[in-house]
Design an enzyme around this catalytic site. Structure first.
Site, PDB file in Angstrom:
ATOM      1  N   SER A 151       9.636  -2.973   3.882  1.00 54.54           N
ATOM      2  CA  SER A 151       8.931  -4.130   4.461  1.00 54.54           C
ATOM      3  C   SER A 151       9.993  -5.064   5.013  1.00 54.54           C
ATOM      4  CB  SER A 151       8.130  -4.845   3.365  1.00 54.54           C
ATOM      5  OG  SER A 151       7.748  -6.140   3.789  1.00 54.54           O
ATOM      6  N   TYR A 164       6.529  -8.595  -5.164  1.00 54.51           N
ATOM      7  CA  TYR A 164       6.501  -7.714  -3.991  1.00 54.51           C
ATOM      8  C   TYR A 164       7.862  -7.713  -3.272  1.00 54.51           C
ATOM      9  CZ  TYR A 164       4.865  -5.698   0.452  1.00 54.51           C
ATOM     10  OH  TYR A 164       4.704  -4.905   1.568  1.00 54.51           O
TER      11      TYR A 164
HETATM   12  P1  NAD Z   1      -2.995  -0.253   2.130  1.00 57.23           P
HETATM   13  O1  NAD Z   1      -3.494  -1.076   0.996  1.00 57.23           O
HETATM   14  O2  NAD Z   1      -3.944   0.152   3.189  1.00 57.23           O
HETATM   15  O3  NAD Z   1      -2.281   1.066   1.616  1.00 57.23           O
HETATM   16  C1  NAD Z   1      -1.630   1.167   0.394  1.00 57.23           C
HETATM   17  C2  NAD Z   1      -1.839   2.568  -0.114  1.00 57.23           C
HETATM   18  O4  NAD Z   1      -1.147   2.737  -1.363  1.00 57.23           O
HETATM   19  C3  NAD Z   1      -3.328   2.859  -0.367  1.00 57.23           C
HETATM   20  O5  NAD Z   1      -3.639   4.115   0.198  1.00 57.23           O
HETATM   21  C4  NAD Z   1      -3.399   2.899  -1.889  1.00 57.23           C
HETATM   22  O6  NAD Z   1      -4.412   3.755  -2.365  1.00 57.23           O
HETATM   23  C5  NAD Z   1      -2.023   3.424  -2.231  1.00 57.23           C
HETATM   24  N1  NAD Z   1      -1.694   3.190  -3.635  1.00 57.23           N
HETATM   25  C6  NAD Z   1      -1.761   2.034  -4.329  1.00 57.23           C
HETATM   26  N2  NAD Z   1      -1.452   2.258  -5.615  1.00 57.23           N
HETATM   27  C7  NAD Z   1      -1.175   3.586  -5.723  1.00 57.23           C
HETATM   28  C8  NAD Z   1      -0.792   4.443  -6.790  1.00 57.23           C
HETATM   29  N3  NAD Z   1      -0.630   3.981  -8.030  1.00 57.23           N
HETATM   30  N4  NAD Z   1      -0.598   5.758  -6.517  1.00 57.23           N
HETATM   31  C9  NAD Z   1      -0.777   6.238  -5.268  1.00 57.23           C
HETATM   32  N5  NAD Z   1      -1.133   5.500  -4.230  1.00 57.23           N
HETATM   33  C10 NAD Z   1      -1.325   4.178  -4.461  1.00 57.23           C
HETATM   34  O7  NAD Z   1      -1.791  -1.083   2.751  1.00 57.23           O
HETATM   35  P2  NAD Z   1      -0.703  -0.684   3.841  1.00 57.23           P
HETATM   36  O8  NAD Z   1      -0.430  -1.898   4.597  1.00 57.23           O
HETATM   37  O9  NAD Z   1      -1.086   0.546   4.561  1.00 57.23           O
HETATM   38  O10 NAD Z   1       0.555  -0.406   2.930  1.00 57.23           O
HETATM   39  C11 NAD Z   1       1.320   0.793   2.977  1.00 57.23           C
HETATM   40  C12 NAD Z   1       2.769   0.476   2.703  1.00 57.23           C
HETATM   41  O11 NAD Z   1       3.266  -0.328   3.774  1.00 57.23           O
HETATM   42  C13 NAD Z   1       3.025  -0.319   1.411  1.00 57.23           C
HETATM   43  O12 NAD Z   1       4.192   0.168   0.778  1.00 57.23           O
HETATM   44  C14 NAD Z   1       3.239  -1.724   1.928  1.00 57.23           C
HETATM   45  O13 NAD Z   1       4.043  -2.494   1.057  1.00 57.23           O
HETATM   46  C15 NAD Z   1       3.944  -1.434   3.244  1.00 57.23           C
HETATM   47  N6  NAD Z   1       3.922  -2.559   4.202  1.00 57.23           N
HETATM   48  C16 NAD Z   1       2.762  -2.961   4.787  1.00 57.23           C
HETATM   49  C17 NAD Z   1       2.798  -4.006   5.706  1.00 57.23           C
HETATM   50  C18 NAD Z   1       1.574  -4.492   6.430  1.00 57.23           C
HETATM   51  O14 NAD Z   1       1.683  -5.481   7.173  1.00 57.23           O
HETATM   52  N7  NAD Z   1       0.427  -3.883   6.293  1.00 57.23           N
HETATM   53  C19 NAD Z   1       4.004  -4.633   6.000  1.00 57.23           C
HETATM   54  C20 NAD Z   1       5.166  -4.202   5.370  1.00 57.23           C
HETATM   55  C21 NAD Z   1       5.111  -3.156   4.471  1.00 57.23           C
END
Ligand code: NAD
Length: 266
Positions: A151, A164
Protein backbone atom coordinates in the site's frame (compact mmCIF):
# COMPACT_ATOMS: atom_id res chain seq x y z
CA UNK A 1 1.53 -13.63 -30.36
CA UNK A 2 1.39 -15.74 -27.18
CA UNK A 3 -0.26 -14.21 -24.12
CA UNK A 4 2.44 -13.11 -21.63
CA UNK A 5 1.65 -15.79 -19.03
CA UNK A 6 0.70 -18.72 -21.25
CA UNK A 7 1.37 -22.07 -19.55
CA UNK A 8 1.91 -20.53 -16.11
CA UNK A 9 -0.05 -21.16 -12.93
CA UNK A 10 -0.99 -18.32 -10.58
CA UNK A 11 -2.42 -18.13 -7.07
CA UNK A 12 -4.15 -14.96 -5.87
CA UNK A 13 -5.10 -14.74 -2.19
CA UNK A 14 -8.20 -12.74 -1.34
CA UNK A 15 -9.35 -13.08 -4.93
CA UNK A 16 -13.07 -12.99 -4.21
CA UNK A 17 -13.35 -9.19 -4.30
CA UNK A 18 -11.69 -5.90 -5.13
CA UNK A 19 -8.05 -5.86 -6.19
CA UNK A 20 -7.56 -9.64 -5.89
CA UNK A 21 -10.55 -10.23 -8.15
CA UNK A 22 -9.15 -7.80 -10.73
CA UNK A 23 -5.68 -9.34 -10.52
CA UNK A 24 -7.01 -12.89 -10.92
CA UNK A 25 -9.03 -11.85 -13.98
CA UNK A 26 -6.05 -10.02 -15.51
CA UNK A 27 -3.68 -12.97 -14.96
CA UNK A 28 -6.25 -15.29 -16.57
CA UNK A 29 -6.63 -12.89 -19.52
CA UNK A 30 -2.85 -13.06 -19.92
CA UNK A 31 -3.04 -16.86 -20.26
CA UNK A 32 -2.33 -18.10 -16.71
CA UNK A 33 -4.31 -20.83 -14.99
CA UNK A 34 -5.55 -19.23 -11.81
CA UNK A 35 -6.32 -20.41 -8.29
CA UNK A 36 -8.58 -17.87 -6.61
CA UNK A 37 -8.37 -17.97 -2.83
CA UNK A 38 -11.27 -16.78 -0.72
CA UNK A 39 -11.75 -16.61 3.04
CA UNK A 40 -15.50 -16.88 3.46
CA UNK A 41 -18.46 -16.65 1.05
CA UNK A 42 -17.04 -18.55 -1.89
CA UNK A 43 -19.77 -17.48 -4.33
CA UNK A 44 -17.83 -14.61 -5.97
CA UNK A 45 -14.63 -16.67 -6.29
CA UNK A 46 -16.58 -19.63 -7.70
CA UNK A 47 -18.37 -17.35 -10.16
CA UNK A 48 -15.08 -15.80 -11.31
CA UNK A 49 -13.53 -19.27 -11.76
CA UNK A 50 -16.58 -20.37 -13.76
CA UNK A 51 -16.45 -17.31 -16.02
CA UNK A 52 -12.70 -17.77 -16.66
CA UNK A 53 -13.34 -21.42 -17.59
CA UNK A 54 -16.27 -20.42 -19.81
CA UNK A 55 -13.91 -18.07 -21.66
CA UNK A 56 -11.54 -20.99 -22.31
CA UNK A 57 -9.17 -20.55 -19.38
CA UNK A 58 -8.50 -22.69 -16.33
CA UNK A 59 -9.42 -21.62 -12.82
CA UNK A 60 -10.33 -22.98 -9.41
CA UNK A 61 -11.61 -21.34 -6.21
CA UNK A 62 -9.95 -22.47 -2.96
CA UNK A 63 -11.00 -21.57 0.57
CA UNK A 64 -8.30 -20.71 3.13
CA UNK A 65 -7.65 -18.34 5.99
CA UNK A 66 -4.22 -16.96 5.08
CA UNK A 67 -3.34 -16.39 8.72
CA UNK A 68 -3.63 -20.13 9.42
CA UNK A 69 -0.62 -22.25 8.49
CA UNK A 70 -2.62 -25.47 8.12
CA UNK A 71 -5.05 -23.70 5.76
CA UNK A 72 -2.12 -22.38 3.68
CA UNK A 73 -0.66 -25.88 3.39
CA UNK A 74 -4.03 -27.33 2.40
CA UNK A 75 -4.54 -24.56 -0.19
CA UNK A 76 -1.16 -25.22 -1.83
CA UNK A 77 -1.81 -28.99 -1.75
CA UNK A 78 -5.14 -28.48 -3.57
CA UNK A 79 -3.55 -26.10 -6.06
CA UNK A 80 -0.63 -28.43 -6.83
CA UNK A 81 -2.95 -31.40 -7.18
CA UNK A 82 -5.04 -29.46 -9.70
CA UNK A 83 -2.36 -27.66 -11.73
CA UNK A 84 0.89 -29.52 -10.89
CA UNK A 85 2.73 -26.52 -9.48
CA UNK A 86 2.56 -22.72 -9.21
CA UNK A 87 4.68 -20.06 -10.95
CA UNK A 88 3.13 -16.78 -9.76
CA UNK A 89 1.87 -16.07 -6.24
CA UNK A 90 0.08 -12.82 -5.43
CA UNK A 91 -0.19 -12.35 -1.64
CA UNK A 92 -3.08 -9.92 -1.68
CA UNK A 93 -5.39 -10.66 1.27
CA UNK A 94 -5.73 -7.77 3.66
CA UNK A 95 -8.10 -6.00 5.99
CA UNK A 96 -8.49 -2.89 8.12
CA UNK A 97 -9.62 -2.59 11.75
CA UNK A 98 -9.42 1.16 12.23
CA UNK A 99 -9.38 2.90 15.60
CA UNK A 100 -7.75 5.85 17.32
CA UNK A 101 -4.49 4.66 18.83
CA UNK A 102 -5.61 4.96 22.47
CA UNK A 103 -8.76 2.99 21.67
CA UNK A 104 -7.19 0.31 19.49
CA UNK A 105 -7.63 -3.09 21.08
CA UNK A 106 -5.00 -5.78 21.01
CA UNK A 107 -7.53 -7.85 19.05
CA UNK A 108 -7.70 -5.09 16.37
CA UNK A 109 -3.90 -4.97 16.22
CA UNK A 110 -3.50 -8.75 16.04
CA UNK A 111 -6.26 -9.27 13.48
CA UNK A 112 -4.60 -6.88 11.03
CA UNK A 113 -1.07 -8.18 11.63
CA UNK A 114 -2.18 -11.81 11.36
CA UNK A 115 -3.81 -11.38 7.96
CA UNK A 116 -1.80 -8.56 6.38
CA UNK A 117 1.72 -9.47 7.49
CA UNK A 118 1.77 -13.03 8.83
CA UNK A 119 -0.59 -14.09 6.03
CA UNK A 120 1.85 -12.79 3.42
CA UNK A 121 4.77 -14.44 5.26
CA UNK A 122 3.02 -17.84 5.25
CA UNK A 123 1.89 -17.49 1.63
CA UNK A 124 5.33 -16.45 0.38
CA UNK A 125 7.11 -19.14 2.41
CA UNK A 126 5.00 -21.95 0.98
CA UNK A 127 5.47 -20.48 -2.52
CA UNK A 128 9.26 -20.43 -2.20
CA UNK A 129 9.26 -24.03 -0.94
CA UNK A 130 7.23 -25.08 -3.99
CA UNK A 131 9.45 -23.18 -6.48
CA UNK A 132 12.55 -24.86 -5.01
CA UNK A 133 10.90 -28.30 -4.90
CA UNK A 134 9.92 -28.41 -8.55
CA UNK A 135 12.88 -26.60 -10.10
CA UNK A 136 12.99 -24.64 -13.38
CA UNK A 137 10.20 -24.72 -15.96
CA UNK A 138 10.43 -23.56 -19.54
CA UNK A 139 7.48 -21.17 -19.09
CA UNK A 140 9.47 -18.32 -17.50
CA UNK A 141 13.04 -17.07 -17.06
CA UNK A 142 12.46 -16.96 -13.28
CA UNK A 143 12.02 -20.00 -11.05
CA UNK A 144 8.99 -18.24 -9.60
CA UNK A 145 7.49 -14.83 -8.92
CA UNK A 146 5.94 -13.49 -5.74
CA UNK A 147 3.98 -10.24 -5.67
CA UNK A 148 3.13 -8.78 -2.26
CA UNK A 149 0.14 -6.42 -2.18
CA UNK A 150 1.41 -3.56 -0.11
CA UNK A 151 0.00 0.00 0.00
CA UNK A 152 1.09 3.61 -0.24
CA UNK A 153 0.93 3.27 3.56
CA UNK A 154 4.18 1.34 3.51
CA UNK A 155 5.64 4.88 3.34
CA UNK A 156 2.78 7.32 4.14
CA UNK A 157 1.95 7.43 7.87
CA UNK A 158 -1.79 7.06 8.60
CA UNK A 159 -3.27 8.33 11.86
CA UNK A 160 -6.16 6.22 13.08
CA UNK A 161 -4.77 3.23 11.17
CA UNK A 162 -1.58 2.43 13.09
CA UNK A 163 -2.11 -1.33 12.80
CA UNK A 164 -2.70 -1.19 9.03
CA UNK A 165 0.21 1.17 8.27
CA UNK A 166 2.52 -0.92 10.49
CA UNK A 167 1.52 -4.08 8.63
CA UNK A 168 2.30 -2.46 5.27
CA UNK A 169 5.59 -1.03 6.54
CA UNK A 170 6.39 -4.58 7.63
CA UNK A 171 5.56 -5.91 4.18
CA UNK A 172 8.07 -3.50 2.65
CA UNK A 173 10.95 -4.94 4.70
CA UNK A 174 9.72 -8.53 4.51
CA UNK A 175 9.52 -8.27 0.73
CA UNK A 176 12.98 -6.73 0.36
CA UNK A 177 14.69 -9.12 2.80
CA UNK A 178 13.03 -12.11 1.16
CA UNK A 179 13.90 -10.80 -2.32
CA UNK A 180 17.55 -10.51 -1.29
CA UNK A 181 17.52 -14.04 0.16
CA UNK A 182 15.93 -15.87 -2.78
CA UNK A 183 17.12 -13.87 -5.82
CA UNK A 184 20.15 -16.22 -6.20
CA UNK A 185 17.59 -18.98 -6.83
CA UNK A 186 16.09 -16.81 -9.61
CA UNK A 187 12.95 -16.16 -7.58
CA UNK A 188 11.71 -12.61 -8.06
CA UNK A 189 9.88 -10.98 -5.16
CA UNK A 190 8.32 -7.54 -5.60
CA UNK A 191 5.45 -5.48 -4.23
CA UNK A 192 2.67 -3.42 -5.68
CA UNK A 193 1.68 -0.40 -3.56
CA UNK A 194 -1.79 0.72 -4.63
CA UNK A 195 -3.05 4.20 -3.83
CA UNK A 196 -6.81 4.74 -3.63
CA UNK A 197 -8.49 1.91 -5.55
CA UNK A 198 -12.29 1.61 -5.75
CA UNK A 199 -12.97 -1.57 -3.69
CA UNK A 200 -15.07 -2.64 -0.70
CA UNK A 201 -12.19 -1.99 1.75
CA UNK A 202 -12.47 1.82 1.33
CA UNK A 203 -16.10 2.20 0.19
CA UNK A 204 -16.73 5.07 2.61
CA UNK A 205 -14.01 7.09 0.83
CA UNK A 206 -15.64 6.96 -2.63
CA UNK A 207 -19.32 6.02 -2.44
CA UNK A 208 -20.65 9.59 -2.24
CA UNK A 209 -19.55 12.67 -4.23
CA UNK A 210 -18.42 14.65 -1.16
CA UNK A 211 -16.14 11.83 0.08
CA UNK A 212 -14.76 11.24 -3.42
CA UNK A 213 -13.96 14.96 -3.84
CA UNK A 214 -12.01 14.94 -0.55
CA UNK A 215 -10.22 11.74 -1.56
CA UNK A 216 -9.20 13.14 -4.94
CA UNK A 217 -7.41 16.04 -3.22
CA UNK A 218 -4.83 13.37 -2.38
CA UNK A 219 -4.49 12.16 -5.99
CA UNK A 220 -2.63 14.48 -8.38
CA UNK A 221 -3.77 12.46 -11.41
CA UNK A 222 -7.38 13.33 -10.55
CA UNK A 223 -9.13 9.97 -10.64
CA UNK A 224 -9.68 7.05 -8.33
CA UNK A 225 -7.87 3.84 -9.27
CA UNK A 226 -9.66 0.72 -10.45
CA UNK A 227 -8.79 -2.93 -9.81
CA UNK A 228 -7.88 -3.22 -13.50
CA UNK A 229 -5.05 -0.69 -12.96
CA UNK A 230 -3.55 -3.09 -10.41
CA UNK A 231 -4.31 -6.12 -12.59
CA UNK A 232 -2.24 -4.70 -15.46
CA UNK A 233 0.67 -3.95 -13.10
CA UNK A 234 0.50 -7.48 -11.71
CA UNK A 235 0.62 -9.03 -15.19
CA UNK A 236 3.73 -7.02 -15.99
CA UNK A 237 5.45 -7.89 -12.69
CA UNK A 238 4.61 -11.57 -13.20
CA UNK A 239 5.86 -11.68 -16.79
CA UNK A 240 9.35 -11.96 -18.25
CA UNK A 241 8.99 -8.32 -19.40
CA UNK A 242 10.00 -7.42 -15.82
CA UNK A 243 12.63 -10.17 -15.49
CA UNK A 244 15.26 -7.74 -14.14
CA UNK A 245 12.89 -6.19 -11.58
CA UNK A 246 13.79 -7.65 -8.18
CA UNK A 247 12.92 -6.40 -4.68
CA UNK A 248 11.08 -3.30 -5.85
CA UNK A 249 7.82 -1.69 -4.81
CA UNK A 250 5.82 -0.53 -7.81
CA UNK A 251 3.59 2.37 -6.72
CA UNK A 252 0.32 2.44 -8.67
CA UNK A 253 -1.25 5.45 -7.02
CA UNK A 254 -2.03 8.30 -9.43
CA UNK A 255 0.78 10.24 -7.75
CA UNK A 256 -0.47 9.95 -4.16
CA UNK A 257 3.09 9.44 -2.92
CA UNK A 258 4.05 12.80 -4.50
CA UNK A 259 2.55 14.39 -1.34
CA UNK A 260 0.21 16.78 -3.21
CA UNK A 261 -0.40 18.72 0.05
CA UNK A 262 2.99 20.30 -0.67
CA UNK A 263 1.99 21.48 -4.18
CA UNK A 264 0.89 24.90 -2.90
CA UNK A 265 1.86 24.76 0.75
CA UNK A 266 5.32 24.50 2.32
P1 NAD B 1 -11.19 -6.11 -0.30
O1 NAD B 1 -11.77 -6.00 1.06
O2 NAD B 1 -12.10 -6.10 -1.47
O3 NAD B 1 -10.28 -7.41 -0.43
C1 NAD B 1 -9.59 -7.98 0.63
C2 NAD B 1 -9.59 -9.47 0.41
O4 NAD B 1 -8.85 -10.11 1.46
C3 NAD B 1 -11.01 -10.05 0.43
O5 NAD B 1 -11.16 -10.92 -0.68
C4 NAD B 1 -11.04 -10.81 1.75
O6 NAD B 1 -11.91 -11.92 1.72
C5 NAD B 1 -9.60 -11.24 1.86
N1 NAD B 1 -9.27 -11.65 3.23
C6 NAD B 1 -9.48 -10.98 4.38
N2 NAD B 1 -9.11 -11.74 5.42
C7 NAD B 1 -8.65 -12.91 4.91
C8 NAD B 1 -8.12 -14.10 5.46
N3 NAD B 1 -7.99 -14.26 6.78
N4 NAD B 1 -7.75 -15.09 4.61
C9 NAD B 1 -7.89 -14.95 3.28
N5 NAD B 1 -8.37 -13.87 2.69
C10 NAD B 1 -8.74 -12.85 3.51
O7 NAD B 1 -10.13 -4.93 -0.41
P2 NAD B 1 -9.03 -4.62 -1.51
O8 NAD B 1 -8.95 -3.17 -1.59
O9 NAD B 1 -9.25 -5.40 -2.73
O10 NAD B 1 -7.72 -5.12 -0.77
C11 NAD B 1 -6.79 -6.03 -1.34
C12 NAD B 1 -5.40 -5.69 -0.89
O11 NAD B 1 -5.05 -4.42 -1.43
C13 NAD B 1 -5.23 -5.57 0.64
O12 NAD B 1 -3.99 -6.13 1.02
C14 NAD B 1 -5.23 -4.07 0.85
O13 NAD B 1 -4.52 -3.70 2.01
C15 NAD B 1 -4.52 -3.61 -0.42
N6 NAD B 1 -4.73 -2.18 -0.73
C16 NAD B 1 -5.95 -1.71 -1.11
C17 NAD B 1 -6.08 -0.36 -1.43
C18 NAD B 1 -7.38 0.23 -1.90
O14 NAD B 1 -7.43 1.46 -2.09
N7 NAD B 1 -8.43 -0.52 -2.12
C19 NAD B 1 -4.99 0.49 -1.34
C20 NAD B 1 -3.76 -0.03 -0.94
C21 NAD B 1 -3.64 -1.37 -0.64
Amino acid sequence: MNPALEGQVALVTGGSSGIGYGVAQALANAGASVAINYHSHGEAAEALAASIEKAGGQAVAIQADVSDEADIDAMFDTLIKRFGTVDIVVANSGLQKDAKFVEMTLADWNAVMNVNLTGQFLTAQRAVREFLRRGPRPVSRALGKIICMSSVHEVIPWAGHVNYASSKGGIQMMMKSLAQEVAPHRIRVNSIAPGAIRTPINKAAWDNPEALKTLLELVPYGRIGESEDIGRAAVWLASDDSDYVVGTTLFVDGGMTLYPGFADNG
